[in-house]
Scaffold this motif. Structure first.
Motif, PDB file in Angstrom:
ATOM      1  N   PRO A   1       0.808  -1.232   0.000  1.00 39.01           N
ATOM      2  CA  PRO A   1       0.000   0.000   0.000  1.00 39.01           C
ATOM      3  C   PRO A   1       0.833   1.269   0.000  1.00 39.01           C
ATOM      4  CG  PRO A   1      -0.151  -1.142   2.109  1.00 39.01           C
ATOM      5  CD  PRO A   1       0.529  -2.083   1.173  1.00 39.01           C
ATOM      6  N   ILE A   2       2.011   1.232   0.609  1.00 40.70           N
ATOM      7  CA  ILE A   2       2.886   2.407   0.616  1.00 40.70           C
ATOM      8  C   ILE A   2       3.411   2.690  -0.781  1.00 40.70           C
ATOM      9  CG2 ILE A   2       5.018   3.377   1.557  1.00 40.70           C
ATOM     10  CD1 ILE A   2       4.541   1.604   4.036  1.00 40.70           C
ATOM     11  N   LEU A   3       3.894   1.651  -1.461  1.00 42.15           N
ATOM     12  CA  LEU A   3       4.394   1.814  -2.826  1.00 42.15           C
ATOM     13  C   LEU A   3       3.286   2.285  -3.759  1.00 42.15           C
ATOM     14  CD1 LEU A   3       6.545  -1.439  -3.110  1.00 42.15           C
ATOM     15  CD2 LEU A   3       7.410   0.896  -2.952  1.00 42.15           C
ATOM     16  N   LEU A   4       2.148   1.658  -3.650  1.00 41.93           N
ATOM     17  CA  LEU A   4       1.042   1.983  -4.541  1.00 41.93           C
ATOM     18  C   LEU A   4       0.521   3.391  -4.288  1.00 41.93           C
ATOM     19  CD1 LEU A   4      -0.995   1.255  -6.679  1.00 41.93           C
ATOM     20  CD2 LEU A   4      -2.317   0.038  -4.945  1.00 41.93           C
ATOM     21  N   GLY A   5       0.386   3.772  -3.026  1.00 42.34           N
ATOM     22  CA  GLY A   5      -0.085   5.114  -2.702  1.00 42.34           C
ATOM     23  C   GLY A   5       0.869   6.186  -3.200  1.00 42.34           C
ATOM     24  N   GLY A   6       2.173   5.958  -3.036  1.00 40.16           N
ATOM     25  CA  GLY A   6       3.148   6.921  -3.532  1.00 40.16           C
ATOM     26  C   GLY A   6       3.099   7.065  -5.040  1.00 40.16           C
ATOM     27  N   SER A   7       2.920   5.961  -5.733  1.00 40.73           N
ATOM     28  CA  SER A   7       2.847   6.007  -7.191  1.00 40.73           C
ATOM     29  C   SER A   7       1.580   6.704  -7.661  1.00 40.73           C
ATOM     30  CB  SER A   7       2.910   4.589  -7.753  1.00 40.73           C
ATOM     31  OG  SER A   7       4.144   4.002  -7.436  1.00 40.73           O
ATOM     32  N   ALA A   8       0.467   6.455  -6.971  1.00 38.88           N
ATOM     33  CA  ALA A   8      -0.781   7.119  -7.339  1.00 38.88           C
ATOM     34  C   ALA A   8      -0.649   8.629  -7.167  1.00 38.88           C
ATOM     35  CB  ALA A   8      -1.931   6.579  -6.491  1.00 38.88           C
ATOM     36  N   LEU A   9      -0.002   9.057  -6.092  1.00 40.47           N
ATOM     37  CA  LEU A   9       0.219  10.491  -5.888  1.00 40.47           C
ATOM     38  C   LEU A   9       1.120  11.067  -6.975  1.00 40.47           C
ATOM     39  CD1 LEU A   9       0.651  10.659  -2.011  1.00 40.47           C
ATOM     40  CD2 LEU A   9      -1.284  11.476  -3.355  1.00 40.47           C
ATOM     41  N   ALA A  10       2.117  10.290  -7.400  1.00 36.30           N
ATOM     42  CA  ALA A  10       3.011  10.757  -8.463  1.00 36.30           C
ATOM     43  C   ALA A  10       2.251  10.950  -9.771  1.00 36.30           C
ATOM     44  CB  ALA A  10       4.156   9.768  -8.656  1.00 36.30           C
TER      45      ALA A  10
ATOM     46  N   LEU B   1      -4.966   5.352  -5.719  1.00 33.79           N
ATOM     47  CA  LEU B   1      -4.942   5.778  -4.319  1.00 33.79           C
ATOM     48  C   LEU B   1      -6.023   5.059  -3.512  1.00 33.79           C
ATOM     49  CD1 LEU B   1      -3.413   7.735  -2.484  1.00 33.79           C
ATOM     50  CD2 LEU B   1      -5.131   9.461  -3.026  1.00 33.79           C
ATOM     51  N   ALA B   2      -7.207   4.887  -4.101  1.00 32.96           N
ATOM     52  CA  ALA B   2      -8.278   4.169  -3.409  1.00 32.96           C
ATOM     53  C   ALA B   2      -7.895   2.718  -3.142  1.00 32.96           C
ATOM     54  CB  ALA B   2      -9.564   4.235  -4.243  1.00 32.96           C
ATOM     55  N   VAL B   3      -7.264   2.091  -4.136  1.00 34.45           N
ATOM     56  CA  VAL B   3      -6.824   0.704  -3.939  1.00 34.45           C
ATOM     57  C   VAL B   3      -5.757   0.629  -2.853  1.00 34.45           C
ATOM     58  CG1 VAL B   3      -5.679  -1.250  -5.039  1.00 34.45           C
ATOM     59  CG2 VAL B   3      -7.439   0.011  -6.277  1.00 34.45           C
ATOM     60  N   ALA B   4      -4.837   1.598  -2.837  1.00 34.76           N
ATOM     61  CA  ALA B   4      -3.787   1.623  -1.805  1.00 34.76           C
ATOM     62  C   ALA B   4      -4.384   1.724  -0.421  1.00 34.76           C
ATOM     63  CB  ALA B   4      -2.834   2.782  -2.070  1.00 34.76           C
ATOM     64  N   ILE B   5      -5.392   2.598  -0.266  1.00 34.67           N
ATOM     65  CA  ILE B   5      -6.044   2.749   1.032  1.00 34.67           C
ATOM     66  C   ILE B   5      -6.754   1.460   1.433  1.00 34.67           C
ATOM     67  CG2 ILE B   5      -7.889   3.963   2.241  1.00 34.67           C
ATOM     68  CD1 ILE B   5      -7.155   6.435   0.539  1.00 34.67           C
ATOM     69  N   LYS B   6      -7.439   0.830   0.462  1.00 37.76           N
ATOM     70  CA  LYS B   6      -8.146  -0.426   0.772  1.00 37.76           C
ATOM     71  C   LYS B   6      -7.174  -1.515   1.173  1.00 37.76           C
ATOM     72  CE  LYS B   6     -11.609  -3.420   0.675  1.00 37.76           C
ATOM     73  NZ  LYS B   6     -10.882  -4.677   0.893  1.00 37.76           N
ATOM     74  N   ILE B   7      -6.071  -1.673   0.422  1.00 39.50           N
ATOM     75  CA  ILE B   7      -5.088  -2.699   0.773  1.00 39.50           C
ATOM     76  C   ILE B   7      -4.443  -2.370   2.116  1.00 39.50           C
ATOM     77  CG2 ILE B   7      -2.891  -3.753   0.086  1.00 39.50           C
ATOM     78  CD1 ILE B   7      -3.702  -3.371  -2.804  1.00 39.50           C
ATOM     79  N   GLY B   8      -4.176  -1.075   2.357  1.00 42.09           N
ATOM     80  CA  GLY B   8      -3.581  -0.669   3.629  1.00 42.09           C
ATOM     81  C   GLY B   8      -4.475  -0.994   4.803  1.00 42.09           C
ATOM     82  N   LEU B   9      -5.777  -0.733   4.678  1.00 43.76           N
ATOM     83  CA  LEU B   9      -6.712  -1.048   5.755  1.00 43.76           C
ATOM     84  C   LEU B   9      -6.784  -2.534   6.021  1.00 43.76           C
ATOM     85  CD1 LEU B   9      -9.612   1.451   4.922  1.00 43.76           C
ATOM     86  CD2 LEU B   9      -7.959   1.612   6.786  1.00 43.76           C
ATOM     87  N   ASP B  10      -6.741  -3.333   4.943  1.00 46.32           N
ATOM     88  CA  ASP B  10      -6.790  -4.784   5.090  1.00 46.32           C
ATOM     89  C   ASP B  10      -5.490  -5.331   5.694  1.00 46.32           C
ATOM     90  OD1 ASP B  10      -9.315  -4.789   4.002  1.00 46.32           O
ATOM     91  OD2 ASP B  10      -8.652  -5.356   1.990  1.00 46.32           O
TER      92      ASP B  10
END
Length: 248
Positions: free
Chosen positions: A102-111, A237-246
């Motif tokens: 989720p950290i990698l994915l969230g950072g990439s989505a922000l980029a 970003l939504a997927v990153a948040i969902k994976i992070g919560l899980d």
């Protein structure tokens, strides 16, 4: 009924995968829903997504023209990464790697969401020389993740190509489709030999992926670039948040 569910999930995954790199977000849960255990679902998903690579590359042919010299330099990194990710899945614990996703994915989505600074033509060759090695390393690492699990690996690649290469969304998406397809194909070969692939699920899911992925590049080619880029970034970003919560 299971076959129909997998086919519909494949169409959705193929479309979103070839546009945004989010195929597994649709296809992996469908495999769990029909009763496959997590590891079997993961390897079956990877094998099925080979069809996603075929369809998306066929649909991306206009944007791939002229990229041959660069792609010939970097595709071995994608192939090596795909193989490494497959072996990591089969022979190492998953917990630590999953916590980083989720950290990698969230950072990439922000980029992807952040606007790019315009570059003058004379800046590009200098910047390309500076980032070539880092870009190749990034392709290797993302391909490892793609072979390992791969949910939204395409978002990671899109972020690299849009931020480092200065390519348009359509051209970056075409490069992503080819390199991720190579990584996925190599991982699928490993799984076909060494892992418990549910071949009965591969057929409907793969056919759906083939259909959906063939349409995705057409959408990217004709849709307005900025709204589509923002939609891809927001979805990632939504997927990153969902994976992070899980995960946490």
């Amino acid at each position: 009924m299971n076959a129909l569910l997998l086919f519909v999930a494949g169409v959705a995954g193929g479309l979103t995968g070839s546009v945004a790199g989010l195929a597994s977000v649709a296809t992996y849960p469908a495999l769990l829903a029909v009763g496959l255990p997590p590891v079997t679902a993961n390897v079956t998903n990877t094998v099925s997504l080979v069809f996603n690579g075929v369809g998306s590359v066929l649909g991306s042919r206009p944007e791939l023209k002229g990229q041959g010299p660069w792609l010939r330099k970097v595709w071995p990194m994608a192939a090596i990464g795909g193989a490494a990710g497959a072996f990591l899945l089969l022979y190492t614990p998953a917990e630590s790697f999953e916590r980083a996703v989720p950290i990698l994915l969230g950072g990439s989505a922000l980029a992807i969401l952040l606007p790019r600074r315009p570059r003058s033509p004379e800046d590009k060759p200098r910047r390309r020389r500076q980032v070539q090695i880092l870009e190749a390393i990034a392709i290797l690492l993302i391909a490892i993740y793609g072979g390992y699990f791969g949910a939204a690996a395409g978002v990671l690649l899109l972020a690299v190509f849009l931020r480092a290469g200065g390519a348009s969304l359509a051209h970056a998406n075409a490069s992503k489709n080819l390199l991720l397809g190579i990584a996925n194909l190599v991982a699928a070969v490993v799984f076909a030999v060494l892992a418990p692939v549910a071949w009965a699920a591969v057929v409907p899911l793969g056919l759906g992926c083939l259909l959906g992925s063939r349409l995705g590049p057409v959408v990217v080619r004709h849709a307005p670039a900025t709204p589509l880029r923002l939609l891809i970034g927001a979805a990632g970003l939504a997927v990153a948040i969902k994976i992070g919560l899980d995960t946490y």
